[in-house]
Scaffold this motif. Structure first.
Motif, PDB file in Angstrom:
ATOM      1  N   SER A  21       0.926  -1.198  -0.113  1.00  0.00           N
ATOM      2  CA  SER A  21       0.053   0.071   0.163  1.00  0.00           C
ATOM      3  C   SER A  21       0.909   1.258  -0.053  1.00  0.00           C
ATOM      4  O   SER A  21       2.232   1.138   0.440  1.00  0.00           O
ATOM      5  CB  SER A  21      -1.011   0.102   1.144  1.00  0.00           C
ATOM      6  OG  SER A  21      -0.041   0.068   2.555  1.00  0.00           O
ATOM      7  N   ASP A  53      -5.524   1.189  -2.619  1.00  0.00           N
ATOM      8  CA  ASP A  53      -4.876   0.110  -1.816  1.00  0.00           C
ATOM      9  C   ASP A  53      -5.769  -0.903  -1.410  1.00  0.00           C
ATOM     10  O   ASP A  53      -5.490  -2.034  -1.162  1.00  0.00           O
ATOM     11  CB  ASP A  53      -4.265   0.870  -0.576  1.00  0.00           C
ATOM     12  CG  ASP A  53      -3.348   1.669  -0.751  1.00  0.00           C
ATOM     13  OD1 ASP A  53      -2.520   1.524  -1.679  1.00  0.00           O
ATOM     14  OD2 ASP A  53      -2.817   2.654   0.226  1.00  0.00           O
ATOM     15  N   GLN A  59      -1.736   0.993   4.830  1.00  0.00           N
ATOM     16  CA  GLN A  59      -2.706  -0.168   4.912  1.00  0.00           C
ATOM     17  C   GLN A  59      -4.152   0.335   5.517  1.00  0.00           C
ATOM     18  O   GLN A  59      -4.656   0.122   6.660  1.00  0.00           O
ATOM     19  CB  GLN A  59      -2.199  -1.342   6.056  1.00  0.00           C
ATOM     20  CG  GLN A  59      -0.530  -1.594   5.593  1.00  0.00           C
ATOM     21  CD  GLN A  59       0.104  -2.282   6.709  1.00  0.00           C
ATOM     22  OE1 GLN A  59      -0.636  -3.410   7.213  1.00  0.00           O
ATOM     23  NE2 GLN A  59       1.243  -1.577   7.154  1.00  0.00           N
TER      24      GLN A  59
END
Length: 271
Positions: free
Chosen positions: A90, A193, A95
């Motif tokens: 990511s 992400d 994250q």
């Protein structure tokens, strides 16, 4: 039942077709259906080293499952999927994803509550749904046509179309749902992400024999999901993944979608 989705909304592999189109009938699959995709086989590329072949096979074999058996997936196997998906890269290692996972009987209670909610409720999303035009609309229609042909819903059968549409909100009878949210402040990159995370989840599940249905459709009723799971307002609902063991004999699982040729998506610059 009120139409649970308007014309620009979809469920994922198509569904972006489903949870959702710009069709005249206001259904994500209706209108101008293209000929169904006849082949259900995807040729494997058997060249290259073994790790490549494994990845290619997972990508070729994975499909959106639209009919599940009731058998639950063990907590151990679900944990394997989640642990592996957590290795997803990511931006800046932020994250931003968080995941809610349901198991029986909680999945059935959620299904019942969601179906009751959509009977009259207006769709509302945290993240705007796309507008399909040109080749994107054509690909979407091709996918919808293949699905409807597989489940024997002829063009113009609005009742049949609606029944298939509502299957999204029944999670296709899956025993589990994974609901993915992102931190609102991360914006489009947080959603990106989460898309990477979703792919990792799908491929890991495939490697363990677990079928999946990524569904943007479930985000069409984001306020309901916020309230049901007490999801804070600083998080956005990206998509859900219905998962379990697929029913290989169900006609909804008997078709496959196509992919564009490289020439349609890649431009080389060498000098």
């Amino acid at each position: 039942m009120a139409n649970p989705i308007d014309s620009h909304q979809v469920t994922a592999e198509n569904e972006r077709a489903a949870p959702g189109s710009d069709s005249a009938a206001g259904s994500p699959f209706a209108a101008e259906q293209a000929p169904a995709v006849a082949s259900t086989e995807r040729p494997h590329d058997t060249t290259g080293p073994a790790p490549y072949q494994v990845l290619r096979s997972l990508l070729d074999d994975r499909h959106t499952c639209r009919a599940f058996r009731p058998d639950p997936v063990s907590r151990e196997t679900i944990t394997q999927i989640l642990t592996t998906a957590q290795r997803t890269p990511s931006g800046c290692n932020a994250q931003p994803w968080q995941v809610i996972v349901t198991e029986p009987p909680a999945t059935a209670r959620l299904r019942e509550s969601l179906l009751a909610h959509i009977d009259g409720a207006a769709p509302a999303t945290d993240i705007p749904f796309p507008t399909y035009h040109g080749v994107y609309r054509d690909r979407r229609r091709e996918c919808a046509a293949a699905l409807y042909a597989a489940v024997d819903v002829p063009r113009g059968d609005h009742a049949g179309t609606m029944r298939q549409l509502v299957r999204n909100f029944e999670f296709f009878d899956a025993p589990h749902l994974a609901l993915i949210t992102t931190d609102t402040a991360q914006g489009s990159y947080g959603v990106l992400d989460c898309g990477l995370y979703l792919t990792s989840f799908l491929l890991t599940a495939q490697s363990l024999g677990v079928a999946t249905a990524p569904q943007a459709a479930l985000a069409t009723y984001s306020p309901f999901l916020h309230e049901y799971f007490a999801i804070p307002e600083d998080r956005q609902i990206v998509a859900g993944i219905s998962f379990g063991y697929g029913d290989p004999n169900h006609p909804a699982n008997g078709f496959r979608t196509t992919r564009a040729d490289l020439g349609d998506v890649v431009k080389w610059h060498s000098n």
